[in-house]
Design an enzyme around this catalytic site. Structure first.
Site, PDB file in Angstrom:
ATOM      1  N   GLY A  15      -3.735   2.196  -2.033  1.00 35.00           N
ATOM      2  CA  GLY A  15      -3.950   0.747  -1.933  1.00 35.00           C
ATOM      3  C   GLY A  15      -4.678   0.401  -0.648  1.00 35.00           C
ATOM      4  O   GLY A  15      -4.437   1.006   0.387  1.00 35.00           O
ATOM      5  N   ARG A  76      -7.369   5.457  -6.715  1.00 34.07           N
ATOM      6  CA  ARG A  76      -6.307   6.423  -7.015  1.00 34.07           C
ATOM      7  C   ARG A  76      -6.936   7.427  -7.980  1.00 34.07           C
ATOM      8  O   ARG A  76      -7.707   7.046  -8.853  1.00 34.07           O
ATOM      9  CB  ARG A  76      -5.111   5.717  -7.647  1.00 34.07           C
ATOM     10  CG  ARG A  76      -4.531   4.654  -6.697  1.00 34.07           C
ATOM     11  CD  ARG A  76      -3.250   4.066  -7.215  1.00 34.07           C
ATOM     12  NE  ARG A  76      -2.948   2.794  -6.587  1.00 34.07           N
ATOM     13  CZ  ARG A  76      -2.250   2.653  -5.457  1.00 34.07           C
ATOM     14  NH1 ARG A  76      -1.769   3.700  -4.839  1.00 34.07           N
ATOM     15  NH2 ARG A  76      -2.031   1.462  -4.951  1.00 34.07           N
ATOM     16  N   ASP A 107       1.585   7.807   1.677  1.00 31.92           N
ATOM     17  CA  ASP A 107       2.101   9.187   1.626  1.00 31.92           C
ATOM     18  C   ASP A 107       1.558   9.986   0.448  1.00 31.92           C
ATOM     19  O   ASP A 107       1.436  11.206   0.524  1.00 31.92           O
ATOM     20  CB  ASP A 107       3.632   9.233   1.727  1.00 31.92           C
ATOM     21  CG  ASP A 107       4.317   8.333   0.733  1.00 31.92           C
ATOM     22  OD1 ASP A 107       3.598   7.719  -0.086  1.00 31.92           O
ATOM     23  OD2 ASP A 107       5.555   8.247   0.767  1.00 31.92           O
ATOM     24  N   THR A 135      -0.896   1.128   4.936  1.00 32.43           N
ATOM     25  CA  THR A 135      -0.403   0.476   3.724  1.00 32.43           C
ATOM     26  C   THR A 135       0.334  -0.795   4.129  1.00 32.43           C
ATOM     27  O   THR A 135       1.072  -0.790   5.125  1.00 32.43           O
ATOM     28  CB  THR A 135       0.534   1.392   2.895  1.00 32.43           C
ATOM     29  OG1 THR A 135       1.339   0.568   2.031  1.00 32.43           O
ATOM     30  CG2 THR A 135       1.466   2.210   3.741  1.00 32.43           C
ATOM     31  N   ASP A 137       2.780  -1.973   2.834  1.00 33.42           N
ATOM     32  CA  ASP A 137       4.211  -1.874   2.505  1.00 33.42           C
ATOM     33  C   ASP A 137       5.062  -1.366   3.673  1.00 33.42           C
ATOM     34  O   ASP A 137       6.289  -1.516   3.647  1.00 33.42           O
ATOM     35  CB  ASP A 137       4.419  -0.929   1.309  1.00 33.42           C
ATOM     36  CG  ASP A 137       3.586  -1.328   0.108  1.00 33.42           C
ATOM     37  OD1 ASP A 137       3.302  -2.530  -0.013  1.00 33.42           O
ATOM     38  OD2 ASP A 137       3.218  -0.455  -0.697  1.00 33.42           O
ATOM     39  N   ASP A 139       5.930   1.566   4.293  1.00 37.73           N
ATOM     40  CA  ASP A 139       6.959   2.412   3.676  1.00 37.73           C
ATOM     41  C   ASP A 139       6.742   3.908   3.905  1.00 37.73           C
ATOM     42  O   ASP A 139       7.103   4.731   3.073  1.00 37.73           O
ATOM     43  CB  ASP A 139       7.023   2.115   2.161  1.00 37.73           C
ATOM     44  CG  ASP A 139       5.717   2.437   1.460  1.00 37.73           C
ATOM     45  OD1 ASP A 139       4.704   2.681   2.146  1.00 37.73           O
ATOM     46  OD2 ASP A 139       5.701   2.435   0.215  1.00 37.73           O
ATOM     47  N   ARG A 181       6.070  -2.830  -2.868  1.00 40.03           N
ATOM     48  CA  ARG A 181       6.468  -1.741  -3.792  1.00 40.03           C
ATOM     49  C   ARG A 181       7.974  -1.533  -3.772  1.00 40.03           C
ATOM     50  O   ARG A 181       8.723  -2.456  -4.032  1.00 40.03           O
ATOM     51  CB  ARG A 181       5.703  -0.460  -3.454  1.00 40.03           C
ATOM     52  CG  ARG A 181       4.252  -0.558  -3.836  1.00 40.03           C
ATOM     53  CD  ARG A 181       3.768   0.657  -4.491  1.00 40.03           C
ATOM     54  NE  ARG A 181       3.765   1.774  -3.563  1.00 40.03           N
ATOM     55  CZ  ARG A 181       3.253   2.947  -3.826  1.00 40.03           C
ATOM     56  NH1 ARG A 181       2.701   3.171  -4.997  1.00 40.03           N
ATOM     57  NH2 ARG A 181       3.282   3.905  -2.943  1.00 40.03           N
TER      58      ARG A 181
HETATM   59  P1  ATP Z   1      -0.133   3.262  -1.236  1.00 41.92           P
HETATM   60  O1  ATP Z   1       1.134   3.368  -0.438  1.00 41.92           O
HETATM   61  O2  ATP Z   1      -1.010   2.180  -0.778  1.00 41.92           O
HETATM   62  O3  ATP Z   1       0.061   3.277  -2.717  1.00 41.92           O
HETATM   63  P2  ATP Z   1      -0.733   6.081  -1.406  1.00 41.92           P
HETATM   64  O4  ATP Z   1      -1.645   6.970  -0.641  1.00 41.92           O
HETATM   65  O5  ATP Z   1       0.718   6.452  -1.389  1.00 41.92           O
HETATM   66  O6  ATP Z   1      -0.987   4.604  -0.899  1.00 41.92           O
HETATM   67  P3  ATP Z   1      -1.010   7.012  -4.131  1.00 41.92           P
HETATM   68  O7  ATP Z   1      -1.611   6.361  -5.310  1.00 41.92           O
HETATM   69  O8  ATP Z   1       0.379   7.492  -4.216  1.00 41.92           O
HETATM   70  O9  ATP Z   1      -1.223   5.993  -2.917  1.00 41.92           O
HETATM   71  O10 ATP Z   1      -1.902   8.290  -3.724  1.00 41.92           O
HETATM   72  C1  ATP Z   1      -3.309   8.192  -3.576  1.00 41.92           C
HETATM   73  C2  ATP Z   1      -3.966   9.383  -4.223  1.00 41.92           C
HETATM   74  O11 ATP Z   1      -3.551  10.586  -3.557  1.00 41.92           O
HETATM   75  C3  ATP Z   1      -3.617   9.604  -5.684  1.00 41.92           C
HETATM   76  O12 ATP Z   1      -4.393   8.823  -6.554  1.00 41.92           O
HETATM   77  C4  ATP Z   1      -3.895  11.086  -5.851  1.00 41.92           C
HETATM   78  O13 ATP Z   1      -5.286  11.326  -5.994  1.00 41.92           O
HETATM   79  C5  ATP Z   1      -3.465  11.654  -4.507  1.00 41.92           C
HETATM   80  N1  ATP Z   1      -2.075  12.160  -4.589  1.00 41.92           N
HETATM   81  C6  ATP Z   1      -0.938  11.427  -4.588  1.00 41.92           C
HETATM   82  N2  ATP Z   1       0.159  12.219  -4.682  1.00 41.92           N
HETATM   83  C7  ATP Z   1      -0.298  13.477  -4.738  1.00 41.92           C
HETATM   84  C8  ATP Z   1       0.314  14.759  -4.848  1.00 41.92           C
HETATM   85  N3  ATP Z   1       1.653  14.884  -4.888  1.00 41.92           N
HETATM   86  N4  ATP Z   1      -0.477  15.847  -4.904  1.00 41.92           N
HETATM   87  C9  ATP Z   1      -1.817  15.736  -4.856  1.00 41.92           C
HETATM   88  N5  ATP Z   1      -2.472  14.557  -4.748  1.00 41.92           N
HETATM   89  C10 ATP Z   1      -1.741  13.448  -4.693  1.00 41.92           C
END
Ligand code: ATP
Length: 336
Positions: A15, A76, A107, A135, A137, A139, A181
């Site tokens: 995000g 994503r 994360d 982020t 959030d 979090d 979230r």
């Molecule tokens: P936000 O907190 O804003 O949602 P985020 O980085 O946690 O941010 P995610 O959608 O969970 O958002 O992860 C972003 C991208 O990272 C995913 O679309 C995917 O490509 C990659 N990703 C997430 N989790 C994994 C994982 N366990 N292994 C490999 N790639 C991952």
């Protein structure tokens, strides 16, 4: 600093959050100052798979520090979660000559970075990855603060202040859903800052009678004719809560879901400054060859932590803040 890191790939993923641009700028400017090249990878991990990139120099990140969103776009990417998808990303890294990646996101983004680095190691090569927490959030377990949180709080507060004017005029109850979230940081901070009648967060089991109905009753008895209930998106369905208020008190609340507006807008001073410090620290960690790191805000200090360890950390939710909210909104007797 030393000469081993030659080319950094920088990307934003997950995000978007206000301040991501300031982080990109800080990474690029710090790197360029050390004679390191920077390649911007567009659209997060999917850009690394498809080879969607842009060369970045000091001037290409001019005039972005004050802009919300991310100049690199974000996405994503499901494909990156598979071994095969990451093989394609590794091919792009080779093609571009990247020896390191700075990933700005949440994360999930960091887990992806770590998987990528490990997979590169299976090929007998090395790719250092550094994560910068961004982020709205707030979090991320290893960091007390994440880029974007302050700006999102300010946006939500501005919206709720406006709502409050009209709720006050019509003597209504407003139920507002804020983002976050699975976390209640945004809702609780915002709730304290707007003087909410009640706040519902996922970290605290909802006692509807006590936390909402009773608070509104007390406010009513004290002469208040409008009520503001702030609900974290992870706490439950905002429309169900409004219906419960109607049933219990016979008032007809208006529901507002603030939604994605909270992600936009000019980054606050705190987010620009934190992002600048974190971007600088990310490049510094790479130059010092510290391996895979996450840049974290720990009691106001910027530190770099081992990525694998940092991903296992959890953050203790500061429930004292809820006590403060209660003490300030209810005029109830508090026990210290
Ligand atoms: P936000 O907190 O804003 O949602 P985020 O980085 O946690 O941010 P995610 O959608 O969970 O958002 O992860 C972003 C991208 O990272 C995913 O679309 C995917 O490509 C990659 N990703 C997430 N989790 C994994 C994982 N366990 N292994 C490999 N790639 C991952």
């Amino acid at each position: 600093m030393n000469d081993q890191i030659k080319r950094i790939g920088v990307l934003t993923s997950g995000g978007d959050a206000p301040g991501m641009n300031a982080a990109v700028r800080a990474v690029v400017r710090t790197a360029v100052g050390q004679g390191i090249e920077c390649i911007g990878i567009r659209r997060g991990w999917s850009g690394l798979i498809t080879g969607d990139f842009v060369r970045l120099d000091g001037t290409s990140v001019s005039r972005i520090i004050n802009r919300g969103g991310t100049m690199l776009y974000t996405a994503r990417c499901k494909e990156f979660m598979d071994h095969e998808g990451r093989e394609k990303a590794i091919a792009t890294c080779k093609l571009l000559g990247l020896d390191s990646i700075v990933a700005i996101g949440g994360d999930g983004t960091f887990r992806g970075a770590l998987d990528l680095s490990r997979q590169v190691a299976e090929h007998g090569a090395r790719l250092s990855v550094v994560g910068i927490p961004a982020t709205i959030d707030n979090d991320i377990g290893c960091s007390h603060y994440t880029i974007g949180f302050d700006s999102a709080c300010n946006t939500a507060i501005e919206c709720i202040d406006k709502l409050r004017d009209t709720m006050q005029s019509h003597e209504r109850c407003s139920v507002v859903e804020v983002m976050g979230r699975h976390a209640g940081y945004l809702a609780l901070y915002v709730g304290i800052a707007v003087g909410a009648t009640a706040v519902l967060i996922p970290e605290r089991p909802v006692d509807f009678e006590n936390d909402v109905v009773e608070n509104i009753r007390r406010a009513r008895l004290a002469g208040t004719t409008h009520y503001m209930v702030v609900v974290a998106e992870g706490a439950g369905n905002v429309y169900d809560f409004a219906a419960q208020i109607k049933e219990a008190l016979g008032i007809d609340p208006r529901v507002t879901v603030l939604g994605h507006i909270q992600r936009g807008g000019t980054p606050s001073a705190r987010d620009r400054e934190t992002a600048s410090r974190m971007g600088y620290a990310a490049v510094k960690a790479l130059v010092q060859q510290k391996g895979n790191r996450i840049i974290a805000s720990v009691n106001g200090h910027i530190e770099d932590l081992d990525m694998e360890e940092a991903l296992t950390m959890t953050k203790q939710f500061q429930m004292e803040r809820y006590d403060i909210l209660e003490a300030l909104t209810n005029n109830s007797i508090s026990h210290f």
